[in-house]
Each structure stands twice: as structure tokens, then as C-alpha cells.
Design an enzyme around this catalytic site. Structure first.
Site, short mmCIF file in Angstrom:
data_model
loop_
_atom_site.label_atom_id
_atom_site.label_comp_id
_atom_site.label_asym_id
_atom_site.label_seq_id
_atom_site.Cartn_x
_atom_site.Cartn_y
_atom_site.Cartn_z
N HIS A 135 5.98 47.53 -20.43
CA HIS A 135 5.61 46.81 -21.86
C HIS A 135 6.57 45.60 -20.62
O HIS A 135 7.22 44.98 -21.62
CB HIS A 135 6.94 47.66 -23.06
CG HIS A 135 6.79 48.59 -23.77
ND1 HIS A 135 6.23 48.31 -24.64
CD2 HIS A 135 6.81 49.81 -23.09
CE1 HIS A 135 6.10 49.72 -24.75
NE2 HIS A 135 5.77 50.77 -24.18
N ASN A 147 6.14 53.04 -30.96
CA ASN A 147 5.19 52.08 -30.37
C ASN A 147 4.67 52.03 -32.05
O ASN A 147 4.69 52.36 -33.35
CB ASN A 147 4.58 52.78 -30.28
CG ASN A 147 4.59 52.97 -27.99
OD1 ASN A 147 4.92 51.46 -28.04
ND2 ASN A 147 4.22 54.15 -27.83
N HIS A 195 17.12 51.44 -26.20
CA HIS A 195 17.59 52.77 -25.32
C HIS A 195 17.19 53.25 -26.13
O HIS A 195 17.98 53.47 -27.27
CB HIS A 195 18.43 52.49 -24.00
CG HIS A 195 18.73 53.97 -24.14
ND1 HIS A 195 17.86 55.51 -24.27
CD2 HIS A 195 20.14 54.41 -23.03
CE1 HIS A 195 18.62 56.10 -23.40
NE2 HIS A 195 19.88 56.16 -23.05
#
Ligand code: HDD
Length: 662
Positions: free
Chosen positions: A70, A143, A334
Site C-alpha cells: 500500500h 480494501n 492499525h
């Protein structure tokens, strides 16, 4: 954006648009910034030139390691507004107060490419959102595909090594690698479902605001009574889910490598926020085993027809960053950043993720204080006994840094769950220590087949061609392996097509999955369609009048289209200077094209660009005295309309993204 967030950013801003003396980093104003200090005008540079040394040293250290995956991303600020209370599922405050607005920062990304790679390779897209809630930061690290390559995080490094450019020659850039990726896929068939998504049009989003987002992993919501539900998170784009074609993507990457980031940047600057609705799929804990797959398996989606997506709020991304590095590059997400009322499941992929993200920030952002970087700071108060470390930017006052303590009245003090302290879900867990996977994870092919069953004909054809293209880049041994171990076990027709296209060996026996289910929600044909933010390139010859230009622009802009006039030069017609030339843009960069001529003929580049737009099934409009003599299509064909007499038909074609049945 909420006031709080603005205030926070204010504190850490150096506004270089305001008048200010140029100083060193120590605040010393400098009288000169062009010449280093030398012994004589033509002499050697002196070591005592602290300004030169500081400037160059800083420059030498300006880069940080890019994200291991990413790496190429684009960040936007915005806010999330809750529609109705979800207190029956969760005690998270930002999900229980209807109308509550929470500031957010979202970073979209590609996965495989490096920071300078192109925007539209065939790849997964990241969609990570940080909610700055009153109870701490919550990160939804999603995603644009609802499943993942593997079931256990221990395989992640292998998959990433296989998907990134091959180690000996660093080819190919940005897209999934050739032999190594397909070797990994064929030998790790749990990837079958994800690979179907990757070979589909979902891997080529038209815009970041035209793709879905999925939390992928199964999380848990816990309410005030301690009751738990399993949950999957969704983002649904208000502009619908739309993609470009593979041929188009390849051309776009050449013409404008920044296509996706520029689109969202310009839309926001033009007052069109990127908007998504948050959706939840919820399964009560007692129904954990009711599906025909394991709900902890991240290679499986929960069909929306079986577990409906409840729409609960709206994300509006409406403010561009002030500085790419400070914000987009330094933001640290996270999946373990949760708030009370949101918890984890035992999904073995999620469990590994919970370790990886903080660990990666330590190397990437250079130490344990990355949460103090403005973009990462909570906007609620935070305090604990952690101290020191690289880049400590707080001055902690007081004489204690230990818990428990008497000296400081036991401050900072843990809060009870009743007062808002985080409490882990009290799940009962027992078992032997084993390196093994439950049998309930063993079906690799049913949902891969379901995905194929659910596609429309054009989407299916694109997927067939994508497999053929990608495997066509591999050695024959790998093609044969993928056909045998993967494709032939999903669908025989697909196997026959790919074998035929690539000269590979069709396995003798048909071993295709017989799973018959389909899920209409998986087809992009069943998405929303909106005219807003759609673009049109208007090719004109220099002999059109200014009135024609004005009229055309206003009637298209009135409907929400973004208009650019294109010609061989940026001609001045009346007081209007045309926007672009055939060199500065191309029809691949627009959703639709219009051509208007006076008496003169269409130049060759106009013909070439219109033919490509036609091939890519885009709406084409015409006006003035256009002659179709040199074009392979003409008035009256589907998706080719006269904007003077049939503007509505043209607009409807643009809105519907492509004229598939042309
Ligand atoms: Fe990950 C970044 C999404 C599995 C390890 N991941 C990263 C980003 C997104 C995702 C959107 C970019 C965040 C940003 O913009 O900064 N990752 C996912 C999803 C997964 C997933 C949806 C499957 C459910 N990831 C996954 C696994 C591991 C990682 C299994 C490791 C065991 N991911 C990382 C990372 C990254 C990352 C190495 C790279 C940069 C970063 O974290 O900050 O830690």
C-alpha cells in the site's frame, strides 16, 4: 471538518503562505539563501557554514521507508455522520448518538506498486479510515474487495513476496507479478476466490469515489449489556461502483499516471465530496455456525442476500490535505485501534494483522512516538506512563511515570468499563496448542464459483480476458499449473477459454465446482448510477463560435458534468481560450466525448480519440456540422447521439457509464 480537528491542525501548522523571515531550524534569520560560505568568491566552501550543512543534512534525510504494501496512497479529510443509534449492537459512542459527526481521515491506496507507480494497475485498492472519536481513534482498515488471499497471517509475507516484482529483475511494476504470483496462487488455492476478484473489473476502479470498501475480517460489536454480534463492515459509494476497461487502464496509466488521485483532488476542490455509506452485516453470536462456510474465514464473503447490509451512516470526504507528506505519508493505521464496543473475532488473518501494523510503523515512522504526529493524534485527551523514545514531542510534567502509584494519587488512572474504560470481550476460549486449520476452512472453490455465477456477460468476458492476459505473461509450466490446480476446479468453461487463449494444457478431467449459488450484489451492473462528477471531453474545430461553446458548456454543466474543450491548439475563440489540446489530454481520460465542428474537417487525432472512445463503449455526442465520413460509426448507432436534439439520451448514456450493448 469539525472544529476540534481544525484546532488540532492549527497548532502544528507552519503557514508558508504568510509573510515570514527565512530562518534556520534554530530560528536564526538568514540574510542569504543562495550562496554557500566560501573563502573568496571562487574559493572552497567553509565547514563553518552551518546553514549549508543544516539545509543539506535535512535534505539528505527527507525520505522515510515507503509502506511495504500500500505504498502509493492518497489521503483526504472528512467526517462521518451516524444516521441512527446502533446501541443494540455496540456501545461505541460514535455509533450510538444519532446525527453525531466524527472527523475522519481516509487514505486510498494501491497495494503492490511503489510510491511513484501508476494509479490504475490491475490491483487491490486500500481504503483505510481513521475515525477521531471522543473515545480514541478507531481505524477501519479496509480494501475494495471483500475477501483476502489467505486464511492465516503467517502466509502474508510469502504472498507479498510472490505478488511484488520478481526478485531477480524487479519486473513487473505495480501489478501482480507473473510466474511468482501465479506459482503461489496455484500452490495456495485458498486464494481462488480473491484471485477471481483480482481478475475482475473491481481491480480497475474508475475513481476512488466509485468503489466499495470492505473491512474483510470478521469483527465483533459488543453492546452495553455485554452481548456480542459478529460484524462485517462495508462502504457503499453513493456514485455507484464503476470500473475502467483493461485496455483503457493501460492507456490511462501512460497518459496520466495520477488519474485516480487527480480525480478525487479536483472533485473535492470543485465542491464534490467523495461520499460513501457505512453498512453493517451482523450475525448474532449464537448463529455463528449457521452459514455453509466458516464466518471466521477471510476468504469468504457473507452474501448480501442472506445477511443484508444495514446502512447506518455517511462518510463525506470533503477536504484535501495541506501537505502530502505530513498527513498522507505519515498517517498510521492499525486494525487494532478500536474503541469500547468494537472487538475482534478469532479470524486467524485478523489475529496476525493485530501484530503487524504497529510493528511496521516503528520502522517506517522511526520509533514508538508515531502516535504524536499530528495526523495520528487522538483528538480526545490521552495520557499514560509511556515516556521518552525517539521524537518525543510532549513535555510530560510531574514526577511519576509508573502505575500504580501513591505519589501522584494513582494518576493517570484506569477507568472502569462503566465509566468508558475498554474491556475485552469475555469470550470463552480453550484448546490445545496446534499449528493447524479447522476443516471448516477447507472449501476453496465454492465462493470463487459464486462470484463468477453472479457476473453480467461483459464482466464475465473481462474476467476471462484478464486471466488469459495475466497467464499469458507466465511460463508454460506455470500456466499449466494454474489451469490444473485452480481454474479447472472453479469453472470448466473458463479453463477451456484460458487454455485456448494461452496455448496451455486443458486438464483432461472436468473438476469444476458445482456450487450453483449466485449473489446479484456482486455484479457492478446492479450498482447505483449518477451523473455527478462525470466528465466529458468536447472536441471542437477552431471555426465553432463562442456562442456554441458557451451554450454547450452551460447545458452540460447544468446537469453536473465536468467539461473540457479540446482542439489541436488552445485556440482563443472570442474571449474563450480552449482548455486542452489533443496532446495534453486524450479521450481515455474522459467518461464521454462530444464532437462539434464548424465547416472544417476533423483532424486525425480527433478521429483517433473518438474511435478509442467508441471502442471503450463510451457515450458519444455530436453537434454542429460533424461529418462521420472518416469515422467507423455514425449517427443513429447506440450511444451516439445528437446533443442538439437528443441531449437527454446522451446524458442517460453517460450516467450509465458504458453502452454495453453497442
Ligand atoms: Fe494490511 C497496510 C488492508 C491484511 C500488514 N493493509 C494496509 C493498508 C490497508 C490494508 C488498506 C494501507 C493502510 C494505509 O493507507 O496506510 N490488509 C488490509 C486488509 C487485509 C490486510 C483489508 C485483509 C483483511 N495486512 C494484512 C495482513 C498483514 C498486513 C494479513 C500482515 C500480517 N498491511 C500490513 C502492513 C501495512 C498494511 C505491513 C503496510 C503499511 C502499514 O501497514 O501501515 O502492516
Amino acid at each position: 471538518m469539525s472544529k476540534k480537528k481544525d484546532e488540532l491542525r492549527q497548532r502544528d501548522t507552519i503557514d508558508n503562505t504568510k509573510e515570514a523571515p527565512l530562518t534556520t531550524n534554530q530560528g536564526l534569520p538568514m540574510s542569504e539563501d543562495e550562496f554557500s560560505l566560501k573563502a573568496g568568491e571562487r574559493g572552497p566552501t567553509l565547514m563553518e557554514d552551518f546553514h549549508l550543512r543544516e539545509k543539506i543534512t535535512h535534505f539528505d534525510h527527507e525520505r522515510i521507508p515507503e509502506r511495504v504494501v500500500h505504498a502509493r496512497g492518497f489521503g483526504v479529510h472528512g467526517e462521518f455522520e451516524l444516521y441512527e443509534s446502533l446501541e443494540k449492537y455496540t456501545k461505541a459512542k460514535f455509533l450510538t448518538e444519532p446525527g453525531k459527526k466524527t472527523p475522519v481521515f481516509t487514505r486510498f491506496s494501491t497495494v503492490a506498486g511503489n510510491r511513484g507507480s501508476m494509479d490504475i494497475p490491475r490491483d487491490v485498492r486500500g481504503f483505510a479510515t481513521k475515525f477521531y472519536t471522543d473515545e480514541g481513534n478507531y481505524d477501519l482498515v479496509a480494501n475494495n474487495m471483500p475477501v483476502f488471499f489467505m486464511q492465516d497471517a503467517i502466509k502474508f509475507p510469502d504472498m507479498v513476496h510472490a505478488v511484488k516484482p520478481e526478485p531477480h529483475n524487479e519486473i513487473p511494476q505495480a501489478a501482480s507479478a507473473h510466474n511468482t504470483f501465479w506459482d503461489w496462487v496455484a500452490t495456495n488455492t485458498e486464494s481462488a476466490h480473491m484471485v477471481m476478484w483480482l481478475m475482475s473489473d473491481r481491480a480497475l476502479p474508475r475513481s476512488y469515489s466509485m468503489m466499495e470498501g470492505f473491512g474483510v475480517n470478521t469483527f465483533r460489536l459488543v453492546n452495553a449489556e455485554g452481548k456480542s454480534h459478529f460484524v462485517k463492515f462495508h462502504w457503499k459509494p453513493l456514485e455507484g461502483t464503476h470500473s475502467v476497461l483493461w485496455d483503457e487502464a493501460q492507456l490511462i496509466n501512460g497518459k496520466n499516471i495520477d488519474f485516480n488521485r487527480q480525480t478525487i483532488w479536483e472533485n473535492i476542490e470543485n465542491g464534490h465530496p467523495a461520499e460513501f455509506e457505512l453498512g453493517l452485516q451482523v450475525i448474532p453470536e449464537e448463529d455463528e455456525f449457521e452459514m455453509d462456510f466458516d464466518i471466521l474465514d477471510p476468504t469468504k464473503l457473507w452474501p448480501e442476500e442472506d445477511v443484508p447490509v444495514q446502512i447506518v451512516g455517511k462518510l463525506s470526504l470533503n477536504q484535501n490535505v495541506d501537505n502530502y507528506f505530513a498527513e498522507t505519508e505519515q498517517v498510521a493505521f492499525h486494525p487494532g485501534h478500536v474503541v469500547p464496543g468494537i472487538d475482534f473475532s478469532n479470524d486467524p488473518l485478523l489475529q496476525g494483522r493485530l501484530f503487524s501494523y504497529t510493528d511496521t510503523q516503528l520502522i517506517r515512522l522511526g520509533g514508538p512516538n508515531f502516535h504524536q504526529i499530528p495526523i495520528n493524534r487522538p483528538i480526545c485527551p490521552f495520557s499514560n506512563n509511556q515516556r521518552d523514545g525517539y521524537h518525543q514531542s510532549y513535555i510530560h510534567k510531574g514526577g511519576t511515570a509508573h502505575h500504580k502509584n501513591h505519589m501522584n494519587n494513582n494518576q493517570p488512572e484506569p477507568l472502569s468499563p462503566e465509566k468508558g474504560g475498554y474491556e475485552h470481550y469475555n469470550e470463552k476460549v480453550e484448546g490445545r496448542k496446534v499449528r493447524a486449520r479447522s476443516d471448516s476452512f477447507k472449501d476453496h472453490f465454492s465462493q470463487a464459483k459464486m462470484f463468477l455465477n453472479s457476473l453480467s456477460d461483459p464482466e464475465k468476458q473481462h474476467l476471462y480476458d484478464a486471466f488469459s492476459f495475466e497467464l499469458g505473461k507466465c511460463d508454460m509450466e506455470i500456466r499449466n499449473l494454474v489451469l490444473k490446480e485452480l481454474i479447472n476446479k472453479i469453472d470448466r468453461d473458463l479453463a477451456e477459454y484460458v487454455a485456448d487463449q494461452t496455448g496451455a494444457e486443458l486438464p483432461a478431467e472436468n473438476e469444476e465446482s458445482t456450487y450453483g449459488k449466485s449473489s446479484p450484489a456482486l455484479s457492478m451492473m446492479n450498482t447505483d448510477f449518477l451523473l455527478k462528477t462525470r466528465t466529458v471531453g468536447v472536441i471542437v474545430t477552431p471555426d465553432v463560435t463562442e456562442d456554441t461553446l458557451d451554450e454547450t458548456r452551460s447545458k452540460l454543466e447544468d446537469k453536473g458534468l465536468q467539461v473540457k474543450f479540446i482542439s489541436d491548439k488552445m485556440h482563443k475563440i472570442g474571449n474563450t481560450v480552449l482548455d486542452e489540446t489533443f496532446d495534453t489530454v486524450h479521450s481515455v481520460l474522459f467518461d464521454s466525448m462530444i464532437v462539434i465542428t464548424g465547416e472544417s474537417e476533423l483532424p486525425a487525432p480527433a478521429i483517433e480519440q473518438l474511435e478509442i472512445a467508441y471502442k471503450h463503449k463510451k457515450a458519444i455526442g455530436f453537434g454542429g456540422n460533424v461529418s462521420f465520413d472518416k469515422l467507423s460509426f455514425s449517427d443513429g448507432e447506440k450511444g451516439v447521439s445528437n446533443i442538439e436534439t437528443d441531449l437527454d439520451i446522451f446524458l442517460d448514456d453517460v450516467k450509465h457509464h458504458r453502452v454495453w450493448d453497442r
